[in-house]
Design a protein around this motif. Structure first.
Motif, PDB file in Angstrom:
ATOM      1  N   MET A 400      97.969  43.535  31.957  1.00 44.09           N
ATOM      2  CA  MET A 400      99.310  43.603  31.101  1.00 44.09           C
ATOM      3  C   MET A 400     100.154  43.879  31.145  1.00 44.09           C
ATOM      4  O   MET A 400     100.945  44.032  30.539  1.00 44.09           O
ATOM      5  CB  MET A 400      99.046  42.957  29.364  1.00 44.09           C
ATOM      6  N   GLU A 401     100.126  45.085  32.089  1.00 41.25           N
ATOM      7  CA  GLU A 401     100.999  46.115  32.512  1.00 41.25           C
ATOM      8  C   GLU A 401     101.554  46.800  31.445  1.00 41.25           C
ATOM      9  O   GLU A 401     103.470  46.407  31.102  1.00 41.25           O
ATOM     10  CB  GLU A 401     102.075  44.908  33.527  1.00 41.25           C
ATOM     11  N   LEU A 402     100.670  47.531  30.823  1.00 39.68           N
ATOM     12  CA  LEU A 402     101.443  48.544  30.106  1.00 39.68           C
ATOM     13  C   LEU A 402     102.169  49.117  30.157  1.00 39.68           C
ATOM     14  O   LEU A 402     102.317  50.129  29.501  1.00 39.68           O
ATOM     15  CB  LEU A 402      99.975  48.156  28.829  1.00 39.68           C
ATOM     16  N   GLY A 403     101.506  50.250  31.325  1.00 37.42           N
ATOM     17  CA  GLY A 403     101.961  51.611  32.032  1.00 37.42           C
ATOM     18  C   GLY A 403     101.681  52.778  30.921  1.00 37.42           C
ATOM     19  O   GLY A 403     101.876  53.951  30.594  1.00 37.42           O
ATOM     20  N   ILE A 404      99.917  52.041  30.768  1.00 25.42           N
ATOM     21  CA  ILE A 404      98.952  53.680  30.317  1.00 25.42           C
ATOM     22  C   ILE A 404      98.702  54.018  30.797  1.00 25.42           C
ATOM     23  O   ILE A 404      97.858  53.495  31.399  1.00 25.42           O
ATOM     24  CB  ILE A 404      99.144  52.785  28.355  1.00 25.42           C
ATOM     25  N   GLU A 405      97.906  55.695  30.196  1.00 27.84           N
ATOM     26  CA  GLU A 405      96.466  55.740  31.053  1.00 27.84           C
ATOM     27  C   GLU A 405      95.260  56.102  29.862  1.00 27.84           C
ATOM     28  O   GLU A 405      95.964  56.067  28.651  1.00 27.84           O
ATOM     29  CB  GLU A 405      97.384  57.410  31.340  1.00 27.84           C
ATOM     30  N   VAL A 406      94.202  55.489  30.143  1.00 29.87           N
ATOM     31  CA  VAL A 406      93.431  55.226  28.823  1.00 29.87           C
ATOM     32  C   VAL A 406      92.656  56.616  29.261  1.00 29.87           C
ATOM     33  O   VAL A 406      91.675  56.932  30.482  1.00 29.87           O
ATOM     34  CB  VAL A 406      93.028  54.499  29.152  1.00 29.87           C
ATOM     35  N   LYS A 407      92.125  57.497  28.154  1.00 31.93           N
ATOM     36  CA  LYS A 407      91.364  58.732  28.163  1.00 31.93           C
ATOM     37  C   LYS A 407      90.393  58.967  27.517  1.00 31.93           C
ATOM     38  O   LYS A 407      90.833  58.259  26.443  1.00 31.93           O
ATOM     39  CB  LYS A 407      92.342  59.852  28.523  1.00 31.93           C
ATOM     40  N   ALA A 408      89.347  59.231  27.794  1.00 31.98           N
ATOM     41  CA  ALA A 408      87.941  59.534  26.796  1.00 31.98           C
ATOM     42  C   ALA A 408      88.596  60.688  26.219  1.00 31.98           C
ATOM     43  O   ALA A 408      89.957  61.534  26.378  1.00 31.98           O
ATOM     44  CB  ALA A 408      87.310  59.880  27.959  1.00 31.98           C
ATOM     45  N   ILE A 409      88.426  61.448  24.848  1.00 31.72           N
ATOM     46  CA  ILE A 409      88.984  62.690  23.823  1.00 31.72           C
ATOM     47  C   ILE A 409      88.087  63.790  24.971  1.00 31.72           C
ATOM     48  O   ILE A 409      89.541  64.289  24.700  1.00 31.72           O
ATOM     49  CB  ILE A 409      88.288  62.285  22.700  1.00 31.72           C
ATOM     50  N   MET A 410      86.778  63.939  25.234  1.00 29.02           N
ATOM     51  CA  MET A 410      87.102  64.939  26.004  1.00 29.02           C
ATOM     52  C   MET A 410      87.169  65.548  27.068  1.00 29.02           C
ATOM     53  O   MET A 410      87.769  66.754  27.832  1.00 29.02           O
ATOM     54  CB  MET A 410      85.092  64.702  26.287  1.00 29.02           C
ATOM     55  N   ASP A 411      87.876  64.094  28.031  1.00 28.01           N
ATOM     56  CA  ASP A 411      88.807  64.161  28.980  1.00 28.01           C
ATOM     57  C   ASP A 411      89.718  65.157  28.459  1.00 28.01           C
ATOM     58  O   ASP A 411      90.369  66.084  29.435  1.00 28.01           O
ATOM     59  CB  ASP A 411      88.874  63.837  29.709  1.00 28.01           C
ATOM     60  N   LEU A 412      90.638  65.016  27.340  1.00 28.64           N
ATOM     61  CA  LEU A 412      91.722  65.868  27.060  1.00 28.64           C
ATOM     62  C   LEU A 412      90.960  67.375  26.618  1.00 28.64           C
ATOM     63  O   LEU A 412      92.493  67.920  27.140  1.00 28.64           O
ATOM     64  CB  LEU A 412      92.358  64.544  25.808  1.00 28.64           C
ATOM     65  N   VAL A 413      90.675  67.007  25.820  1.00 24.95           N
ATOM     66  CA  VAL A 413      90.193  68.440  25.060  1.00 24.95           C
ATOM     67  C   VAL A 413      90.039  69.306  26.767  1.00 24.95           C
ATOM     68  O   VAL A 413      90.416  70.616  27.375  1.00 24.95           O
ATOM     69  CB  VAL A 413      88.882  68.306  24.402  1.00 24.95           C
ATOM     70  N   LEU A 414      89.272  68.754  27.633  1.00 21.98           N
ATOM     71  CA  LEU A 414      89.147  69.486  29.042  1.00 21.98           C
ATOM     72  C   LEU A 414      90.857  69.712  29.666  1.00 21.98           C
ATOM     73  O   LEU A 414      90.441  71.319  29.475  1.00 21.98           O
ATOM     74  CB  LEU A 414      88.108  68.827  29.838  1.00 21.98           C
ATOM     75  N   GLU A 415      91.530  69.138  29.612  1.00 24.54           N
ATOM     76  CA  GLU A 415      92.611  69.110  29.977  1.00 24.54           C
ATOM     77  C   GLU A 415      92.916  70.228  28.951  1.00 24.54           C
ATOM     78  O   GLU A 415      93.830  71.175  29.642  1.00 24.54           O
ATOM     79  CB  GLU A 415      93.761  68.339  30.235  1.00 24.54           C
ATOM     80  N   ALA A 416      93.163  70.268  28.078  1.00 26.68           N
ATOM     81  CA  ALA A 416      94.053  71.515  27.086  1.00 26.68           C
ATOM     82  C   ALA A 416      92.658  72.369  27.117  1.00 26.68           C
ATOM     83  O   ALA A 416      93.977  73.378  25.850  1.00 26.68           O
ATOM     84  CB  ALA A 416      93.746  71.068  25.708  1.00 26.68           C
ATOM     85  N   MET A 417      91.917  72.781  27.349  1.00 25.38           N
ATOM     86  CA  MET A 417      91.258  73.448  27.106  1.00 25.38           C
ATOM     87  C   MET A 417      91.668  74.868  28.780  1.00 25.38           C
ATOM     88  O   MET A 417      91.688  74.750  29.395  1.00 25.38           O
ATOM     89  CB  MET A 417      90.014  74.017  27.244  1.00 25.38           C
ATOM     90  N   PRO A 418      92.050  76.233  27.179  1.00 24.90           N
ATOM     91  CA  PRO A 418      92.644  77.418  28.669  1.00 24.90           C
ATOM     92  C   PRO A 418      91.439  78.008  29.703  1.00 24.90           C
ATOM     93  O   PRO A 418      91.023  79.382  29.038  1.00 24.90           O
ATOM     94  CB  PRO A 418      93.348  78.516  28.299  1.00 24.90           C
ATOM     95  N   LEU A 419      90.725  77.027  30.516  1.00 27.98           N
ATOM     96  CA  LEU A 419      89.516  77.972  30.822  1.00 27.98           C
ATOM     97  C   LEU A 419      89.660  78.752  32.413  1.00 27.98           C
ATOM     98  O   LEU A 419      90.930  78.462  33.170  1.00 27.98           O
ATOM     99  CB  LEU A 419      88.825  76.574  31.633  1.00 27.98           C
ATOM    100  N   PRO A 420      89.820  79.711  32.737  1.00 31.60           N
ATOM    101  CA  PRO A 420      88.985  80.437  34.010  1.00 31.60           C
ATOM    102  C   PRO A 420      89.735  79.654  35.372  1.00 31.60           C
ATOM    103  O   PRO A 420      90.939  79.410  35.585  1.00 31.60           O
ATOM    104  CB  PRO A 420      88.719  82.074  33.790  1.00 31.60           C
ATOM    105  N   GLY A 421      89.105  79.207  35.639  1.00 26.76           N
ATOM    106  CA  GLY A 421      89.032  78.359  36.823  1.00 26.76           C
ATOM    107  C   GLY A 421      89.329  77.049  36.403  1.00 26.76           C
ATOM    108  O   GLY A 421      88.928  76.256  37.859  1.00 26.76           O
ATOM    109  N   SER A 422      90.152  76.251  35.639  1.00 26.68           N
ATOM    110  CA  SER A 422      90.948  75.598  35.117  1.00 26.68           C
ATOM    111  C   SER A 422      91.986  74.555  36.399  1.00 26.68           C
ATOM    112  O   SER A 422      92.153  75.869  36.731  1.00 26.68           O
ATOM    113  CB  SER A 422      91.941  75.487  33.813  1.00 26.68           C
TER     114      SER A 422
END
Ligand code: HEM
Ligand code: SF4
Ligand code: SF4
Lengths: 430, 239
Positions: A400-422
Motif C-alpha cells: 500500500m506504499e505507506l512509506g514507513i519504516e517498521v521497527k522493533a522497540i529494542m532496535d530503537l532502544v539500541l539506536e538511542a543508547m550512547p554506546l562506546p562502540g556504537s
C-alpha cells in the motif's frame, strides 16, 4: 463421512467442554454487534469471517449433540453434524482468525470467539484437517528439543557470532552471551535469529544484570496450530530450562503470542505454578530506563513515530504503557493511533497467518484498516513489539506504499543508547 | 372463550411458570457444575480488586458501553427494550398488589393516568424495538446469521407485546379486574371474572397469555438464557 469419525469429533467437543465454552455457546444472541469489530469481516464483508458466524459452526454441533431441544428440533437452531461441509467451512473461518479478541471486547456478553475457535481447531485436528504448515512448524520445534544434542553445537555457534557483535557495540571485550548459566537471575527467551538476541544482550550487559539465554525460541506454532499438548511441550522447553537453572524470572522477547502463552496459558496447561516470574522484555526495558540502569538519548529519533499495540501484548496481555514510555523516552515526536490500546485494530498478521502462504493475499487485504490508521498518524516509523505484526506491517507498507519504516522497540532502544562502540552515525547525524 | 382462557390464562400460566423456573434453575445448575476453564480468559485492562471486577461486570452487563460505541443504534434499541421490559415487568406487579403508596400519592385517577402513560410508553417502545429487530434480521449479514430460533422468539415477543398493547389501548378492562383473576391464580382457586368473560377483551387477554406462556416455556431452552449467563460471562472478561 463415517459415523465413527463424527462420534470422535463430538467426543473432542465433549472433552474440551467447560463452563465458559458452554455459556458462550448457550447465550450468544446472534445480534451481530461483533460484526464490525473484526478487521477481517470489515475488510472483506465476507460472511464466513463474521465472528459470531465462526462460532455458530461449533454451536450447530453443540446444539445437536449437547442439548435436548437441538436433538429433537435441530431445524430450530440449524443444528447439524460435523460433516465434511461443516468442517470445510470451519477450516476457513477458524484458521483465518488471528485470535485478536477485538470481537470479545465489543460483545455485550464478552463472548470469546477466539476461545471457541481454539476448540474448533482441536476438532479440525482430530478430523485430520489441521493447518498443515502450522502443524509442521510445531513438529519442527518439538523435533529440535527431542533431538537436542544434534542441534546444540550449531545453536551455540550462532550465539558466539552474535557475541562478537555485542563485544563490538559495548566496547567490552569480556561481554558475553551466557548460555546455560546456573543461578542467573533472568532466562531470556528470544526468537530464532540474531535480531531478537543482539539488542537484548547489549541492554542486559549495559544494565549489568545476571542473565542467560535460552537454547530455545519463544515462538509457539503449537499454539497457532491449536494443539494444546504440543503447545505446552514447546513452551516446556524453556520453562523446564528455567526451573533447572533456578532463575528468578523468565523474560520473553518482543513477541506477542509467546508472551501470552508463557504468562497466561502455560500455568493452566501444566497445572502447576511457575516458581519464577514471567515478564515481557519491554516491561524490563521500561524499568531499566526509569531506574536509570540504561541510558537513551531523549531525542535520538526526531521523525514522527507511532506505536502498534499487538493484540496478544495489549488487549490480551495487559502491556499498554511500557512500550509507549520507552518510545517517548527516545523519540521527540510520538503519535498514538486512533483507536489504540484495548480498542486497537488487529494488523491482520496474528494467529500464525504470516506463516501460511495461501493466506497472503487475504491477510494483506485484511490489514486495510491498519494501513489507514497508520497513514492517518503521518508517522514515518511504526514501532511494534511483535514479529508477526511487523511482518504484516512490512507487507502493508510494500503493497500500500505507506512509506514507513517498521521497527522493533529494542532496535530503537539500541539506536538511542550512547554506546562506546556504537554506530558512528549516532554522533554525526545529531 | 372460557375454555381458551382456562388453557392460556390458567393452566398455561401454571405450566409456563413451572417450566420457566425449573428450566432456568436447571440451566444455571448445569453451568455451575461444569468445571471452569483452567485458562484465564480475561482481557485487559482489568480491575485489580474483586469489587472492581464485579462493578465492571455490572456496568458491562447492564450498560454494555463497548457495544454502544460500535453500534449505537442497535444498542439504543436493545437498551430501550430491556428497560421497557423491566418497566413492564414491574408494572405487572400491580396484578399482585395495588401499588398503594403510589395511589395514596397520586390519587385513584392520578394512578390510572400514570399507569396508562408509563405502561403505554413501555408498550410502544417494546413494539418499536421488536419491529426494528425483526426488520434488521431480514437483510444482509443479519439475515444470514439468524436461525429459526431468532425469528420464533421475536414472533412470540411480538405477539406478547401487540396483544398487551391491544389490551391497554383498545381494551376497556382495568387493572382491578385483572388483579381479581391473577389473585385467584395465586391462591390456586382460579376464577375468571365475569367482566372479562363478557368482554371481547377476554380474547386479547387469552392471546396475550398464550404468547407469554409459550415465550416463558421456550425461554430456558433458548439464547434468552443470556438473562443469567450475561452476568457470569462478563465476569470472565476480567478474570
Ligand atoms: C442484563 C444483561 C443483558 C444483556 C447485556 C442483554 C443483551 C441483549 C442483546 C444484545 C439482545 C439482542 C438480540 C437481537 O439482536 O435479537 C437481547 C435480546 C433479548 N433479550 Fe437480553 N440482555 C440482557 C438481559 C436480559 C434479560 C434479563 C431478559 C429477560 C428476562 C432479556 C430478554 C431478551 C429478549 C426477550 C430479547 C429479544 C430476543 C430476540 O431478539 O430474539 N435479556 N438481549
Ligand atoms: S456480539 Fe456477542 S452475542 Fe452478539 S452475535 Fe457477536 S458473539 Fe453473539
Ligand atoms: S478474534 Fe479477531 S480475527 Fe478472530 S473473529 Fe474475533 S475480531 Fe475476528
Amino acid at each position: 463421512m463415517e459415523t465413527q469419525q463424527m462420534t470422535t469429533l463430538v467426543g473432542v467437543l465433549d472433552q474440551k467442554m467447560n463452563r465458559q465454552l458452554k455459556q458462550y455457546l448457550d447465550i450468544c444472541a446472534r445480534c451481530a454487534i461483533c460484526k464490525d469489530a473484526c478487521h477481517q469481516y470489515v475488510a472483506t464483508q465476507d460472511f464466513k469471517y463474521l465472528p459470531a458466524r465462526r462460532a455458530e459452526l461449533i454451536r450447530q454441533i453443540y446444539k445437536k449433540y449437547f442439548t435436548k431441544t437441538g436433538e429433537f428440533v435441530p431445524a430450530l437452531y440449524e443444528a447439524r453434524d460435523p460433516d465434511e461441509n461443516l468442517l470445510d467451512e470451519l477450516y476457513e473461518s477458524t484458521y483465518a482468525c488471528t485470535g485478536c479478541r477485538r470481537c470479545m471486547y465489543y460483545c455485550p456478553f464478552s463472548i470469546d470467539t477466539a476461545w471457541i475457535l481454539s476448540v474448533a481447531k482441536a476438532i479440525l485436528i482430530a478430523a485430520g484437517k489441521g493447518n498443515e504448515m502450522l502443524g509442521q512448524l510445531a513438529d519442527a520445534a518439538l523435533f529440535k528439543s527431542d533431538n537436542f544434542e544434534m542441534f546444540k553445537d550449531i545453536i551455540v555457534d550462532g550465539f558466539k557470532d552474535i557475541e562478537q557483535q555485542v563485544k563490538g557495540l559495548t566496547g567490552d571485550p569480556d561481554a558475553e552471551i551466557p548460555v546455560d548459566k546456573q543461578g542467573a537471575d533472568i532466562l531470556y527467551v528470544a526468537l530464532a535469529g540474531a535480531h531478537s538476541i543482539l539488542p537484548a544482550a547489549v541492554i542486559f550487559h549495559e544494565a549489568k544484570v545476571s542473565w542467560t539465554l535460552s537454547y530455545f525460541e519463544a515462538a509457539n506454532y503449537g499454539y497457532f496450530f491449536g494443539d494444546a499438548v504440543k503447545a505446552r511441550k514447546i513452551a516446556d522447553r524453556f520453562m523446564d530450562e528455567a526451573k533447572r537453572l533456578g532463575v528468578k524470572e523468565v523474560v520473553i522477547t518482543e513477541c506477542g503470542h509467546a508472551y501470552r502463552v508463557a504468562e497466561i496459558f502455560h500455568e493452566a496447561w501444566s497445572g502447576e505454578k511457575h516458581p519464577f516470574k514471567v515478564r515481557h522484555i519491554l516491561e524490563v526495558i521500561d524499568e531499566y530506563i526509569t531506574d536509570g540502569r540504561i541510558k537513551v538519548r531523549p531525542d535520538a529519533i526526531k521523525e514522527p513515530v507511532t506505536y502498534h499495540d499487538p493484540c496478544q501484548i495489549g488487549r490480551n496481555g495487559g502491556i499498554f504503557e511500557q512500550p509507549r514510555n520507552i518510545v517517548r523516552a527516545l523519540a521527540s515526536d510520538f503519535r498514538d493511533m486512533t483507536p489504540n490500546r484495548e480498542q486497537q485494530w488487529c494488523c491482520g498478521g496474528g494467529g500464525g497467518l504470516v506463516a501460511i502462504s495461501e493466506m497472503d493475499e487475504f491477510r494483506i487485504k485484511s490489514g486495510t484498516i491498519k494501513a489507514e490508521q497508520i497513514k492517518a498518524t503521518g508517522a514515518r516509523i511504526i514501532a511494534s513489539p511483535c514479529e508477526n505484526c511487523r511482518l504484516q506491517m512490512e507487507g502493508l507498507n510494500d503493497s500500500m506504499e505507506l512509506g514507513i519504516e517498521v521497527k522493533a522497540i529494542m532496535d530503537l532502544v539500541l539506536e538511542a543508547m550512547p554506546l562506546p562502540g556504537s554506530f558512528a552515525k549516532d554522533a554525526s547525524t545529531d | 372463550m372460557e375454555t381458551f382462557l382456562n388453557i392460556s390464562a390458567v393452566y398455561g400460566v401454571y405450566l409456563s411458570i413451572s417450566v420457566f423456573v425449573i428450566g432456568m434453575s436447571w440451566r444455571t445448575y448445569q453451568w455451575a457444575t461444569t468445571p471452569k476453564s483452567p485458562v484465564r480468559l480475561g482481557m485487559f485492562p482489568k480491575p485489580k480488586t474483586g469489587a472492581g471486577r464485579v462493578l465492571k461486570m455490572l456496568k458491562d452487563t447492564l450498560i454494555a458501553p463497548q457495544s454502544a460505541r460500535i453500534e449505537p443504534l442497535m444498542w439504543a434499541f436493545a437498551f430501550a427494550i430491556h428497560v421497557a421490559a423491566l418497566g413492564a415487568f414491574i408494572g405487572h406487579g400491580r396484578l399482585l398488589h395495588e401499588f398503594t403508596p403510589l395511589v395514596t400519592w397520586l390519587g385513584e385517577d392520578g394512578m390510572n393516568t400514570f399507569a396508562a402513560w408509563s405502561g403505554g410508553t413501555a408498550g410502544i417502545v417494546m413494539l418499536a424495538a421488536v419491529v426494528f429487530w425483526i426488520a434488521r434480521r431480514t437483510f444482509g449479514p443479519f439475515k444470514q446469521l439468524s436461525v429459526p430460533e431468532d425469528y420464533l422468539l421475536l414472533a412470540l415477543l411480538f405477539g406478547v407485546i401487540i396483544m398487551g398493547d391491544h389490551m391497554r389501548f383498545v381494551g376497556t378492562i382495568h387493572a382491578a379486574t385483572y388483579r381479581e383473576w391473577f389473585q385467584s391464580l395465586l391462591v390456586f382457586k382460579p376464577e375468571i371474572p365475569a367482566e372479562i368473560l363478557g368482554s371481547s377483551t377476554g380474547w386479547s387477554l387469552g392471546a396475550h397469555m398464550l404468547f407469554t406462556d409459550l415465550f416463558l416455556i421456550y425461554f430456558p431452552f433458548s439464547k434468552l438464557v443470556h438473562a443469567v449467563g450475561a452476568f457470569s460471562a462478563n465476569l470472565v472478561r476480567s478474570e
